[in-house]
Design a protein around this motif. Structure first.
Motif, mmCIF file in Angstrom:
data_model
loop_
_atom_site.group_PDB
_atom_site.id
_atom_site.type_symbol
_atom_site.label_atom_id
_atom_site.label_comp_id
_atom_site.label_asym_id
_atom_site.label_seq_id
_atom_site.Cartn_x
_atom_site.Cartn_y
_atom_site.Cartn_z
ATOM 1 N N GLY A 55 0.808 -1.209 0.000
ATOM 2 C CA GLY A 55 0.000 0.000 0.000
ATOM 3 C C GLY A 55 0.842 1.259 0.000
ATOM 4 N N VAL A 56 0.396 2.266 -0.746
ATOM 5 C CA VAL A 56 1.126 3.523 -0.866
ATOM 6 C C VAL A 56 0.667 4.481 0.237
ATOM 7 C CG1 VAL A 56 1.582 5.527 -2.327
ATOM 8 C CG2 VAL A 56 1.428 3.238 -3.339
ATOM 9 N N HIS A 57 1.633 5.087 0.896
ATOM 10 C CA HIS A 57 1.375 6.071 1.939
ATOM 11 C C HIS A 57 2.126 7.356 1.597
ATOM 12 C CE1 HIS A 57 -0.362 3.364 5.178
ATOM 13 N NE2 HIS A 57 -0.025 2.512 4.210
ATOM 14 N N GLY A 58 1.639 8.469 2.095
ATOM 15 C CA GLY A 58 2.311 9.734 1.807
ATOM 16 C C GLY A 58 2.181 10.720 2.955
ATOM 17 N N VAL A 59 3.077 11.674 2.977
ATOM 18 C CA VAL A 59 2.986 12.797 3.912
ATOM 19 C C VAL A 59 3.337 14.068 3.157
ATOM 20 C CG1 VAL A 59 5.361 12.408 4.766
ATOM 21 C CG2 VAL A 59 3.757 13.804 6.096
ATOM 22 N N SER A 60 2.435 15.050 3.238
ATOM 23 C CA SER A 60 2.654 16.364 2.627
ATOM 24 C C SER A 60 3.216 17.286 3.687
ATOM 25 C CB SER A 60 1.328 16.912 2.085
ATOM 26 O OG SER A 60 0.813 16.078 1.071
ATOM 27 N N ILE A 61 4.392 17.853 3.411
ATOM 28 C CA ILE A 61 5.137 18.589 4.429
ATOM 29 C C ILE A 61 5.256 20.062 4.052
ATOM 30 C CG2 ILE A 61 7.319 18.739 5.691
ATOM 31 C CD1 ILE A 61 7.789 15.781 4.901
ATOM 32 N N GLY A 62 4.798 20.913 4.943
ATOM 33 C CA GLY A 62 4.991 22.353 4.814
ATOM 34 C C GLY A 62 5.968 22.816 5.878
ATOM 35 N N ALA A 63 7.025 23.499 5.487
ATOM 36 C CA ALA A 63 8.069 23.922 6.415
ATOM 37 C C ALA A 63 8.019 25.438 6.612
ATOM 38 C CB ALA A 63 9.444 23.508 5.911
ATOM 39 N N ARG A 64 7.944 25.866 7.852
ATOM 40 C CA ARG A 64 7.975 27.288 8.195
ATOM 41 C C ARG A 64 8.831 27.462 9.431
ATOM 42 N NH1 ARG A 64 5.942 26.839 4.012
ATOM 43 N NH2 ARG A 64 4.199 27.986 3.083
ATOM 44 N N ARG A 65 9.776 28.389 9.336
ATOM 45 C CA ARG A 65 10.694 28.600 10.454
ATOM 46 C C ARG A 65 9.958 29.124 11.680
ATOM 47 N NH1 ARG A 65 16.227 28.983 10.005
ATOM 48 N NH2 ARG A 65 15.972 29.114 7.732
ATOM 49 N N TYR A 66 9.129 30.159 11.486
ATOM 50 C CA TYR A 66 8.416 30.776 12.603
ATOM 51 C C TYR A 66 6.947 30.998 12.233
ATOM 52 C CZ TYR A 66 13.247 31.904 13.913
ATOM 53 O OH TYR A 66 14.578 31.832 14.203
ATOM 54 N N PRO A 67 6.118 29.972 12.207
ATOM 55 C CA PRO A 67 4.718 30.155 11.829
ATOM 56 C C PRO A 67 3.954 30.989 12.857
ATOM 57 C CG PRO A 67 5.070 27.943 12.681
ATOM 58 C CD PRO A 67 6.426 28.569 12.558
ATOM 59 N N ASP A 68 3.209 31.951 12.389
ATOM 60 C CA ASP A 68 2.422 32.834 13.251
ATOM 61 C C ASP A 68 0.959 32.435 13.097
ATOM 62 O OD1 ASP A 68 1.467 34.810 14.833
ATOM 63 O OD2 ASP A 68 2.356 36.475 13.735
ATOM 64 N N LEU A 69 0.436 31.717 14.067
ATOM 65 C CA LEU A 69 -0.871 31.087 13.935
ATOM 66 C C LEU A 69 -2.014 32.026 14.318
ATOM 67 C CD1 LEU A 69 0.060 27.603 15.404
ATOM 68 C CD2 LEU A 69 -0.140 28.247 13.003
ATOM 69 N N VAL A 70 -2.139 33.118 13.571
ATOM 70 C CA VAL A 70 -3.233 34.063 13.778
ATOM 71 C C VAL A 70 -3.862 34.371 12.422
ATOM 72 C CG1 VAL A 70 -2.241 35.078 15.866
ATOM 73 C CG2 VAL A 70 -1.664 36.048 13.631
#
Length: 203
Positions: A55-70
């Protein structure tokens, strides 16, 4: 940070060594930098692997040094909208735990620790209602963070970055269900992940 993360991911593919956010029982086989939106709207990396049953599995990765969660931070809104889109468009795979989402960051901070707690609660819940109605799953601060995440999803919709007839609360829960946060150790002065990459590639 993104270059060093790419090198770490590549080392796992070359060594066929499991990467936690893909799944410890999954063998990495393919890494794509800046994948096409049709394959994964998350814009940094796509890591694909195979389970023992093929079975095929995947992970989509977003990289951010300092994410501002607002909601007022447009770059974060853009990133979160791609995770939310995956929760809508690939829900069956995410629900079956064949596809994961990963926010890779170089900064451990309270807002992200709250998100981690929310992801664990979302993954333990049967559905969005179960996730939100059981106060034992999260603290008051975690629930305040959840309100901010709902607003981020609403902001993405207002900007035209996310189209769905699903309720905002359902989209947020789906996103959190699939999301894993990885605190990287690849920045200057932090050698653990760099050392891991070297170890994997050393005969």
């Amino acid at each position: 940070m993104e270059v060093r993360l790419g090198a770490l991911l590549a080392s796992h593919v070359l060594a066929r060594a499991p990467f936690a956010e893909l799944g410890l029982a999954i063998t990495p086989t393919e890494l794509t930098f800046q994948p096409r939106p049709g394959r994964s709207p998350v814009d940094d990396f796509l890591l694909v692997g195979k389970a023992e049953d093929g079975g095929v599995h995947g992970v989509s990765i977003g990289a951010r040094r300092y994410p501002d969660l607002v909601p007022g931070h447009d770059e974060t809104v853009k990133l979160l909208s791609t995770f939310a889109r995956m929760g809508v468009e690939r829900w069956e795979e995410i629900r079956a735990r064949r596809w994961r989402l990963c926010l890779a960051t170089g900064r451990q901070m309270p807002a992200l620790e709250e998100v981690v707690k929310l992801t664990l609660a979302a993954q333990a819940a049967r559905d969005d209602a179960d996730f939100r109605e059981d106060p034992r799953r999260t603290s008051a601060k975690d629930r305040q963070r959840l309100v901010q995440l709902d607003r981020l999803v609403d902001r993405a919709r207002a900007l035209g970055l996310l189209e769905s007839e699903l309720a905002t609360s359902e989209i947020t829960w789906r996103m959190l269900f699939g999301l894993h946060v990885r605190f990287l150790r690849v920045q200057r002065g932090e050698d653990q992940d760099n050392a891991e990459a070297i170890r994997l590639l050393t005969p």
